[in-house]
Design an enzyme around this catalytic site. Sequence first.
Site, PDB file in Angstrom:
ATOM      1  CG  ASP A 227       8.192   3.053  -1.992  1.00  0.00           C
ATOM      2  OD1 ASP A 227       9.113   2.515  -1.360  1.00  0.00           O
ATOM      3  OD2 ASP A 227       8.384   3.862  -2.910  1.00  0.00           O
ATOM      4  CB  ALA A 228       2.551  -0.883  -0.746  1.00  0.00           C
TER       5      ALA A 228
END
Length: 283
Positions: A227-228
């Site tokens: 999720d980056a």
Amino acid sequence: MTAIILMHCPDMPGIVAKVTEFIHSNRGNIVALEQHVDRNTGRFFMRLKWELGNFMIPKEKISDYFQTLIATPYKMEFDLYFSEQKPRMAIFVSKMSHCLYDILSRWESGDWQAEIPLIVSNHTEMQPIAERFGIPFHYLPITRDSKAQQEARQMELLHHSAVDLVVLARYMQILSSNFLQHYPNRVINIHHSFLPAFAGAKPYHAAWERGVKIIGATCHYVTAELDAGPIIEQDVIRVSHKDSLDTLIRKGKDLEKIVLSRGVFLHIQRKLLTYGNRTVVFG
């Protein structure tokens, strides 16, 4: 027929003039041009679209000419696309249907110029939806022991179907770095914007218990760091003490599907450039 070039390079004088002269001198008609300079990195970004009807360079030679005459001298990275080539998009999904339905309805209505050759899932719940839309469904259950084998099967299916883009429509599995290396900036995910404050299996429950006043969703490219990846699109809506847990979840799902579809649409329209861990989104 039209062509689109997405490009970035170190910023310097004369880039726009050089690129537009390349198009003009070869009898191309420019129909859209957008540019951006990142002053912090000294990087120049541009999206240019032109008509190919009278273009003097054969379509299959444009990339070579552009590389030699412009990209190499300006240390430029670029991608070239043609309007006749529709992006081929695979959808990965688990048990939740809201994002899948939204994507398929937009595709079926003709709003999206894309093809969907397959849907992949680690569960069978979404198979009736795939059949309703006439799209091949592939059930590949995943366990800790079978993950590598099933992921290899996924990549085999994507390669066989000449897939350009993978959309994770609430697919509840983490893709390996090996998978992502084959599809850099071509895997799009959606998640609630509570992360990392409300990580875990039930983020909306945790958010409701904390009495949040804003909920959100983030659409991003997937990288090996969970999720980056580069953010494509985000949005939020306000909530209050009047919202029950059920209404909070409903509003969150509505936001997720809208934000995911916006992000995917930008990608298939060739309006996104990534550099580092950021995106440039052309209007």
